[in-house]
Design an enzyme around this catalytic site. Structure first.
Site, short mmCIF file in Angstrom:
data_model
loop_
_atom_site.label_atom_id
_atom_site.label_comp_id
_atom_site.label_asym_id
_atom_site.label_seq_id
_atom_site.Cartn_x
_atom_site.Cartn_y
_atom_site.Cartn_z
N LYS A 149 0.78 -1.30 -0.05
CA LYS A 149 -0.05 0.13 0.02
C LYS A 149 0.79 1.25 0.00
O LYS A 149 1.28 1.68 1.13
CB LYS A 149 -1.02 -0.15 1.24
CG LYS A 149 -1.92 -1.20 1.16
CD LYS A 149 -2.81 -1.38 2.41
CE LYS A 149 -3.79 -2.59 2.14
NZ LYS A 149 -4.53 -2.76 3.19
N ALA A 158 -2.25 -6.92 10.09
CA ALA A 158 -1.56 -8.14 10.10
C ALA A 158 -1.63 -8.85 11.67
O ALA A 158 -1.78 -10.26 11.53
CB ALA A 158 -0.08 -8.08 9.80
N LYS A 211 -5.24 6.03 2.97
CA LYS A 211 -5.70 6.00 4.35
C LYS A 211 -4.44 5.95 5.32
O LYS A 211 -4.78 6.11 6.56
CB LYS A 211 -6.75 4.73 4.52
CG LYS A 211 -5.92 3.39 4.10
CD LYS A 211 -5.26 2.68 5.02
CE LYS A 211 -4.67 1.49 4.62
NZ LYS A 211 -3.66 0.70 5.80
N ASP A 217 -11.14 0.15 5.56
CA ASP A 217 -9.69 0.05 5.72
C ASP A 217 -9.34 1.30 6.52
O ASP A 217 -8.41 1.25 7.49
CB ASP A 217 -8.80 -0.06 4.59
CG ASP A 217 -7.47 -0.75 4.86
OD1 ASP A 217 -7.22 -0.89 5.86
OD2 ASP A 217 -6.59 -0.77 3.80
N SER A 273 -1.91 -0.73 14.15
CA SER A 273 -1.57 -0.14 12.91
C SER A 273 -0.12 0.69 13.10
O SER A 273 0.09 1.52 13.96
CB SER A 273 -2.68 1.01 12.36
OG SER A 273 -1.99 1.73 11.51
#
Length: 346
Positions: free
Chosen positions: A105, A152, A203, A256, A266
């Site tokens: 990303k 994750a 994001k 997301d 995060s």
């Protein structure tokens, strides 16, 4: 031609690459590629990575030719700043029958130096998404991207979640669903791959801002306002880049964004949180085990916004805070009082 139903490849043994490998191992054998021979040896010896016990169906390798020969379906999951070099390394071994679904990303920059970018010379032709890098550096055309919400750590813990595979090819989406889907991991499809990639990258920038607010001890009301207005900025940027709004208003966008901008799991939220508590950017980056992609994306986004003449106050203030040391409290006050709803028309 290798059979994707027998062995699937994953490029990148970071937390997300490991999470994807573990998900895949429920249905297929997995070759997990790492460019670091020591990492490969350790994973195969200890049968674990990041403290997680790995399935016996996962084997780590350091040979890109072996990966390409044994796997038709490959998931590249590497940081954006190393994605092109990874594709250049594996490209000579790939054939048109290969299918790549990336989980990166961010953006790739080519044809401009960091100094030139800082001088405001960045233009759209210098910026590529990861799917574009794949088609530029390899003969592969059946390409997809994994969008979120994909924290994750939660995937590694086996918590239920969902993902979006963006691709113009239904075959790619269906193959991704076939090898990834389980009772705890639901896969949806979206044919707007550009929208899915932009949502996944942008994001992370808003997540940094959300983390800064929490790091300053501010509450959910202001955090909710930042996330809502941040989504507006994401949509506006996506429109300038030539995509539709659909991906931003779905799982790959709002879903997301909410997950990444509110979770301590995060990396981007954590980076912002520590910044909000007064730590210096260099110290945070030096002590984080993996890159916060949003930092690099923020710089690229800010320069592109200037090129498109977009008014993105959150992006502007975050750039000032992260790269120019602007006072955080002054930036927050500015954003609270900014007449955003007047300026934005959707």
């Amino acid at each position: 031609m290798p059979d994707f139903q027998q062995t699937v490849g994953v490029i990148g043994a970071g937390t997300f690459g490991t999470a994807i490998a573990n998900l895949l191992s429920r249905r297929v054998d997995v070759l997990l590629f790492s460019r670091n021979p020591e990492t490969v040896e350790r994973i195969n010896r200890e049968r674990s990575n990041f403290g997680l016990k790995l399935s016996p169906r996962i084997n780590a390798i350091n040979n890109v030719q072996e990966l390409a020969e044994k796997c038709t379906l490959i998931f590249p999951v590497v940081p954006s700043d190393g994605f092109r070099s990874t594709m250049q390394r594996i490209g000579p071994h790939l054939r048109p029958y290969h299918i790549l679904i990336h989980g990166t990303k961010g953006f790739d920059i080519q044809g401009i130096t960091p100094e030139q970018m800082d001088e405001g010379l960045l233009e759209p032709q210098h910026v590529s998404t990861m799917s574009q890098v794949i088609t530029q550096e390899t003969v592969v055309r059946r390409v997809g991207c994994l969008s979120g919400p994909n924290l994750a750590t939660e995937i590694l813990e086996g918590q239920p979640t969902a993902t979006v595979i963006g691709s113009v090819y239904e075959e790619v989406i269906e193959l991704g669903k076939k090898v990834l889907s389980s009772d705890a991991f639901h896969v949806f499809g979206n044919n707007d791959i550009l929208g899915a990639e932009l949502a996944g990258a942008l994001k992370n920038v808003i997540a940094i801002g959300s983390g800064i607010l929490r790091g300053r001890g501010l509450g959910k009301n202001l955090q909710a306002m930042l996330i809502t207005r941040g989504l507006m900025e994401m949509v506006r940027f996506g429109q300038a880049m030539g995509t539709t709004n659909s991906a931003f208003y779905g799982t790959a966008g709002i879903g997301d964004l909410v997950a990444t901008a509110t979770s301590k799991s995060s990396r981007n939220y954590t980076f912002g949180f520590r910044l909000g508590q007064g730590e210096k950017m260099q110290d945070i980056q030096a002590t984080m085990p993996e890159l916060a992609e949003g930092v690099r994306t923020l710089k690229i986004t800010w320069h592109l916004a200037n090129y498109y003449k977009l008014r993105l106050p959150i992006t502007q203030m975050l750039y000032n805070i992260v790269f120019e040391g602007y006072n955080i409290d002054k930036a927050i006050k500015y954003l609270i009082t900014y007449p955003y709803d007047v300026d934005v028309d959707f």
